[in-house]
Design a protein around this motif. Structure first.
Motif, PDB file in Angstrom:
ATOM      1  N   UNK A  46      -5.295   4.940   4.195  1.00  0.00           N
ATOM      2  CA  UNK A  46      -6.727   4.754   3.965  1.00  0.00           C
ATOM      3  C   UNK A  46      -6.926   4.219   2.559  1.00  0.00           C
ATOM      4  N   UNK A  47      -8.018   3.497   2.350  1.00  0.00           N
ATOM      5  CA  UNK A  47      -8.288   2.993   1.000  1.00  0.00           C
ATOM      6  C   UNK A  47      -8.645   4.156   0.072  1.00  0.00           C
ATOM      7  N   UNK A  54      -8.317  -1.780  -4.368  1.00  0.00           N
ATOM      8  CA  UNK A  54      -7.019  -2.175  -3.847  1.00  0.00           C
ATOM      9  C   UNK A  54      -6.017  -1.043  -3.706  1.00  0.00           C
ATOM     10  N   UNK A  55      -6.357   0.147  -4.218  1.00  0.00           N
ATOM     11  CA  UNK A  55      -5.437   1.282  -4.118  1.00  0.00           C
ATOM     12  C   UNK A  55      -5.525   1.858  -2.707  1.00  0.00           C
ATOM     13  N   UNK A  56      -4.357   2.144  -2.126  1.00  0.00           N
ATOM     14  CA  UNK A  56      -4.289   2.719  -0.793  1.00  0.00           C
ATOM     15  C   UNK A  56      -3.457   3.991  -0.820  1.00  0.00           C
ATOM     16  N   UNK A  57      -3.690   4.807   0.185  1.00  0.00           N
ATOM     17  CA  UNK A  57      -2.974   6.071   0.325  1.00  0.00           C
ATOM     18  C   UNK A  57      -2.195   6.037   1.631  1.00  0.00           C
ATOM     19  N   UNK A  58      -0.880   6.184   1.540  1.00  0.00           N
ATOM     20  CA  UNK A  58      -0.053   6.345   2.737  1.00  0.00           C
ATOM     21  C   UNK A  58      -0.087   7.828   3.087  1.00  0.00           C
ATOM     22  N   UNK A  59      -0.371   8.115   4.353  1.00  0.00           N
ATOM     23  CA  UNK A  59      -0.454   9.505   4.796  1.00  0.00           C
ATOM     24  C   UNK A  59       0.767   9.839   5.638  1.00  0.00           C
ATOM     25  N   UNK A  60       1.510  10.849   5.192  1.00  0.00           N
ATOM     26  CA  UNK A  60       2.714  11.290   5.893  1.00  0.00           C
ATOM     27  C   UNK A  60       2.503  12.744   6.307  1.00  0.00           C
ATOM     28  N   UNK A  69       1.252   9.107  -0.682  1.00  0.00           N
ATOM     29  CA  UNK A  69       1.790   8.133  -1.631  1.00  0.00           C
ATOM     30  C   UNK A  69       0.645   7.179  -1.951  1.00  0.00           C
ATOM     31  N   UNK A  70       0.192   7.171  -3.204  1.00  0.00           N
ATOM     32  CA  UNK A  70      -0.874   6.266  -3.623  1.00  0.00           C
ATOM     33  C   UNK A  70      -0.223   5.041  -4.249  1.00  0.00           C
TER      34      UNK A  70
END
Length: 113
Positions: A46-47, A54-60, A69-70
């Motif tokens: 998600x943004x 432009x920063x995104x967050x990977x969701x694990x 992970x940003x």
């Protein structure tokens, strides 16, 4: 996804923080970052405009919990990992957002010098 992979630049303690994830979460985060390096999208993201444009967050998600992970990939030269952490509550902790925001600002300052 055929472009040459961008290098990954880990800012601050983000690499050590990622290495502290449980093995399965670490592998999943690495796989998702690899997709980003090759110009693709992570499977679950998600943004994070609260950190910066432009920063995104990977969701694990893992048996051990939720991990994040940003990163910033919109710059041409590299994928910048701003912050890696385990999420303890529904809402991302202010300290995590503040740390990522500080690293984002420092990165832009460094690039624009």
């Amino acid at each position: 996804m055929t472009e040459a992979p961008k290098p990954i630049v880990f800012l601050g303690s983000s690499l050590d923080d990622l290495r502290a994830f449980p093995l399965a979460a670490r592998r999943e985060a690495g796989f998702q970052l690899d997709q980003v390096q090759h110009g693709g999208e992570p499977n679950d993201w998600k943004p994070m405009s609260s950190v910066g444009p432009g920063v995104r967050e990977i969701r694990v998600r893992d048996a051990a919990g939720a991990f994040r992970v940003l990163y910033l990939a919109k710059l041409a030269d590299a994928v910048y990992v701003l912050h890696c952490f385990q999420k303890k509550t529904e809402k991302t902790a202010k300290a995590d957002v503040d740390l990522a925001t500080r690293r984002y600002r420092d990165l832009l300052q460094e690039i624009n010098q």
